[in-house]
Design an enzyme around this catalytic site. Structure first.
Site, PDB file in Angstrom:
ATOM      1  N   CYS A  67      13.497  11.155   6.610  1.00  0.00           N
ATOM      2  CA  CYS A  67      13.333  10.454   7.949  1.00  0.00           C
ATOM      3  C   CYS A  67      14.621  10.632   8.852  1.00  0.00           C
ATOM      4  O   CYS A  67      14.881  10.644  10.073  1.00  0.00           O
ATOM      5  CB  CYS A  67      12.915   9.183   8.203  1.00  0.00           C
ATOM      6  SG  CYS A  67      13.970   8.029   6.908  1.00  0.00           S
ATOM      7  N   GLU A 125      10.425   1.206  10.220  1.00  0.00           N
ATOM      8  CA  GLU A 125      11.436   2.377   9.786  1.00  0.00           C
ATOM      9  C   GLU A 125      10.596   3.426  10.244  1.00  0.00           C
ATOM     10  O   GLU A 125       9.927   3.973   9.369  1.00  0.00           O
ATOM     11  CB  GLU A 125      12.002   2.072   8.563  1.00  0.00           C
ATOM     12  CG  GLU A 125      13.358   2.728   8.587  1.00  0.00           C
ATOM     13  CD  GLU A 125      13.105   4.117   7.846  1.00  0.00           C
ATOM     14  OE1 GLU A 125      13.053   5.134   8.793  1.00  0.00           O
ATOM     15  OE2 GLU A 125      13.392   4.545   6.647  1.00  0.00           O
ATOM     16  N   LYS A 138       1.192  -1.243  -0.004  1.00  0.00           N
ATOM     17  CA  LYS A 138       0.096   0.099   0.129  1.00  0.00           C
ATOM     18  C   LYS A 138       0.834   1.167  -0.089  1.00  0.00           C
ATOM     19  O   LYS A 138       1.492   1.570   1.085  1.00  0.00           O
ATOM     20  CB  LYS A 138      -0.886   0.048   1.148  1.00  0.00           C
ATOM     21  CG  LYS A 138      -1.719   1.161   1.021  1.00  0.00           C
ATOM     22  CD  LYS A 138      -2.426   1.480   2.174  1.00  0.00           C
ATOM     23  CE  LYS A 138      -1.722   2.848   2.822  1.00  0.00           C
ATOM     24  NZ  LYS A 138      -1.795   3.923   1.731  1.00  0.00           N
ATOM     25  N   GLU A 144       9.967  15.529  15.251  1.00  0.00           N
ATOM     26  CA  GLU A 144      10.115  15.368  13.756  1.00  0.00           C
ATOM     27  C   GLU A 144       9.182  16.556  13.031  1.00  0.00           C
ATOM     28  O   GLU A 144       8.109  16.334  12.965  1.00  0.00           O
ATOM     29  CB  GLU A 144       9.952  14.243  13.168  1.00  0.00           C
ATOM     30  CG  GLU A 144      10.705  13.921  11.917  1.00  0.00           C
ATOM     31  CD  GLU A 144      10.395  12.301  11.534  1.00  0.00           C
ATOM     32  OE1 GLU A 144       9.179  11.885  11.890  1.00  0.00           O
ATOM     33  OE2 GLU A 144      11.490  11.964  10.928  1.00  0.00           O
TER      34      GLU A 144
HETATM   35  P1  ADP Z   1       2.938  10.778   7.272  1.00  0.00           P
HETATM   36  O1  ADP Z   1       2.740  11.404   8.773  1.00  0.00           O
HETATM   37  O2  ADP Z   1       4.550  11.049   7.096  1.00  0.00           O
HETATM   38  O3  ADP Z   1       1.974  10.839   6.298  1.00  0.00           O
HETATM   39  P2  ADP Z   1       2.298   8.148   8.067  1.00  0.00           P
HETATM   40  O4  ADP Z   1       2.926   7.298   9.040  1.00  0.00           O
HETATM   41  O5  ADP Z   1       0.972   8.812   8.312  1.00  0.00           O
HETATM   42  O6  ADP Z   1       3.274   9.311   7.649  1.00  0.00           O
HETATM   43  O7  ADP Z   1       1.877   7.407   6.531  1.00  0.00           O
HETATM   44  C1  ADP Z   1       2.814   6.403   6.256  1.00  0.00           C
HETATM   45  C2  ADP Z   1       2.177   5.200   5.441  1.00  0.00           C
HETATM   46  O8  ADP Z   1       1.248   4.814   6.600  1.00  0.00           O
HETATM   47  C3  ADP Z   1       1.008   5.648   4.324  1.00  0.00           C
HETATM   48  O9  ADP Z   1       1.140   4.914   3.386  1.00  0.00           O
HETATM   49  C4  ADP Z   1      -0.172   6.075   5.286  1.00  0.00           C
HETATM   50  O10 ADP Z   1      -1.468   5.708   4.435  1.00  0.00           O
HETATM   51  C5  ADP Z   1      -0.049   4.540   6.144  1.00  0.00           C
HETATM   52  N1  ADP Z   1      -0.975   4.806   7.227  1.00  0.00           N
HETATM   53  C6  ADP Z   1      -1.539   5.670   7.934  1.00  0.00           C
HETATM   54  N2  ADP Z   1      -2.237   5.379   8.994  1.00  0.00           N
HETATM   55  C7  ADP Z   1      -2.214   4.010   9.011  1.00  0.00           C
HETATM   56  C8  ADP Z   1      -2.707   3.189   9.977  1.00  0.00           C
HETATM   57  N3  ADP Z   1      -3.550   3.094  11.025  1.00  0.00           N
HETATM   58  N4  ADP Z   1      -2.458   1.691   9.611  1.00  0.00           N
HETATM   59  C9  ADP Z   1      -1.891   1.388   8.586  1.00  0.00           C
HETATM   60  N5  ADP Z   1      -1.001   2.261   7.862  1.00  0.00           N
HETATM   61  C10 ADP Z   1      -1.516   3.808   8.052  1.00  0.00           C
END
Ligand code: ADP
Length: 501
Positions: A307, A273, A198, A405
């Protein structure tokens, strides 16, 4: 002259005709079992160009039901398909073919990376080359995944097999639309697993194009599946799925914690990560010019959306002003603009949400008493999510801008007295992804490298990365190591076989 269609306007600056062909392909496709299909719900979402806030493409909004289908396909491909059973040489060849295709289509992929993610085209080209390198490196490992023979009792023969884990869920962020996908796919596929990816909702296009290339390279149906969609729905469905054996996640620490919780249902293996607030320590005896240049690249490359960015710069008192002046001078020469313009050295942030977040930190820094020596505000552009490269001085390690961050082009420059002070302040963070030390004293460089609690330490350089070398975090920057031979451990498990003689 004919009026430009909306895609031409949205993809302003892109030149490769194949990019326009790709953007005009029928919208809303997920890759499941080797075929491009719409989301079961029929839902779609828009992908935006952050440089001009125009819609680049519309893609399928996959959900739990689509993840279920993708997992079924990946399970079947793993249990019955050819991929895990291919001879190592055949698997190597296919991964090398994929690397070749990435290189062959590098120009198109780089334009997609810039369009959806905002980074300057030269940086995107570097990212695509690094992505091909991941496949080349892991293609070499396929035939070198060894078990062992163990010294056993005379009537027994015992050996181990290193086998693939199974179906791997992979969730990626938007700051490396090509590179992070490659870092996930290459070791997983080399070890004989099948995957459900995804990609981040902000940057799914590059991943979809890489999916097309994976099929073209001959990766069998069901081995690589892609579900575009949102984190709380499609991402969460992957993290909690009872038939996914392993989840690999790159993203924020907050979401990483959610992934761990969601993974408990079937105790899937997890590698994370996550975020960083990397200390970049500059001693008074450092090569000043190299330290300024390297540190500036460490915080300003990719708009600081990295990161392991050099977000906390610890500078020895004696050279504090000189270093800060150097950094400000570097920042003053950065040119914000369209990622495709030859003069641009910094693009927009990826999204409105990220833009607001970073602007919030700029405000917080000023309120806490840090001094914005340059920048400190949005860019002058009317459209697009631009932020000025910013250097904050008079920062204390306890300030919000030094603790959280930011994921933007914002340097926090902090004073230190001596080696011990630098290490203690540097390690005073919940993160531990990376760190750097600049000095001409070779003993000090290695001594400090040992004391820094971080997964990667750079000496007299910043952000050096190579598929040969493991990358990952200490503390709340995550666990598990991607890249290097260490990633093979994430994607394999060991079986012990006893034979009665
Ligand atoms: P950022 O804040 O930098 O956008 P995220 O950690 O929110 O980083 O997002 C990184 C990835 O994790 C994206 O592909 C996002 O869609 C996915 N993501 C966000 N929330 C969830 C969740 N609750 N469970 C699984 N994947 C998630």
């Amino acid at each position: 002259m004919a009026a430009a269609t909306s895609i031409e306007l949205a993809a302003e600056g892109a030149k490769n005709p194949k990019v326009f062909e790709f953007l005009k392909r029928p919208a809303g496709n997920l890759l499941i079992n080797g075929k491009w299909v719409a989301a079961k719900s029929g839902k779609t979402f828009e992908v935006e160009n952050p440089a001009n806030e125009q819609v680049l493409a519309v893609v399928a909004e996959g959900d739990k039901e689509d993840v279920d289908e993708a997992v079924k396909a990946a399970r079947k491909a793993f249990e019955e398909g050819p991929w895990p059973r291919l001879s190592p040489h055949a698997r190597t060849r296919i991964l090398l073919k994929l690397a070749d295709l990435i290189q062959h289509n590098a120009d198109e992929l780089a334009e997609l990376v810039s369009l959806e993610g905002g980074k300057p085209i030269a940086e995107a080209q570097g990212e695509v080359a690094a992505s091909a390198a991941q496949f080349i490196y892991y293609a070499g490992w396929v035939s070198k995944i060894y078990g062992e023979t163990n010294p056993s009792a005379p009537e027994m023969f015992n050996y181990t097999l290193r086998e693939p884990v199974g179906v791997c869920g992979q969730i990626t962020p938007w700051n490396g639309p090509a590179a992070v996908v490659a870092m996930k796919w290459a070791p997983a596929l080399a070890c004989g697993n099948t995957v459900v990816l995804k990609p981040a909702e902000q940057t799914p296009l590059t991943a979809l194009r890489m999916g097309e290339l994976a099929l073209e390279a001959g990766i069998p149906e069901g081995v690589v599946n892609i579900i575009t969609g949102f984190g709380e729905t499609a991402g969460a469905a992957i993290a909690s799925h009872p038939d996914i054996d392993k989840v690999a996640f790159t993203g924020s620490t907050a979401v990483g914690k959610e992934i761990v919780k969601a993974s408990a249902g079937n105790l899937k293996r997890v590698s994370l990560e996550l975020g960083g607030k990397s200390p970049n320590i500059i001693f008074a005896d450092a090569d000043m010019e190299a330290a300024v240049r390297g540190s500036a690249a460490g915080i300003f490359a990719n708009q600081g959306e990295v990161c392991c960015a050099a977000s906390r710069m610890f500078v020895q008192e004696k050279i504090y002003e000189r270093f800060a002046d150097g950094l400000v001078d570097f920042a003053s020469k950065i040119r914000l603009g369209n990622p495709f313009s030859a003069s641009t050295t910094m693009g927009p942030l990826v999204s409105k949400e990220q833009h607001e977040r970073v602007l919030g930190y700029l405000k917080a820094g000023k309120q806490e008493g840090a001094q914005a020596r340059i920048g400190g505000d949005r860019g002058p552009q009317e459209r697009g999510y631009f932020v000025q490269p910013t250097v904050f001085t008079e920062v204390h390690n306890s300030m919000k801008i030094a603790r959280e961050e930011i994921f933007g082009p914002v340097a926090a420059v902090i004073r230190f007295k001596d080696e011990n002070d630098a290490v203690l302040q540097g390690n005073d963070t919940t993160y531990g992804l990376a760190a750097a030390v600049w000095t001409r004293d070779i003993s000090r460089a290695h001594a400090v490298a040992r004391r820094l609690r971080a997964g990667t330490v750079w000496i007299n350089c910043f952000m050096a990365m190579d598929p040969i070398s493991p990358f990952g975090g200490y503390k709340q920057a995550g666990f598990g190591r991607e890249m290097g031979k260490e990633a093979l451990e994430l994607y394999t498990q060991v079986k012990s076989v006893f034979v009665k003689l």
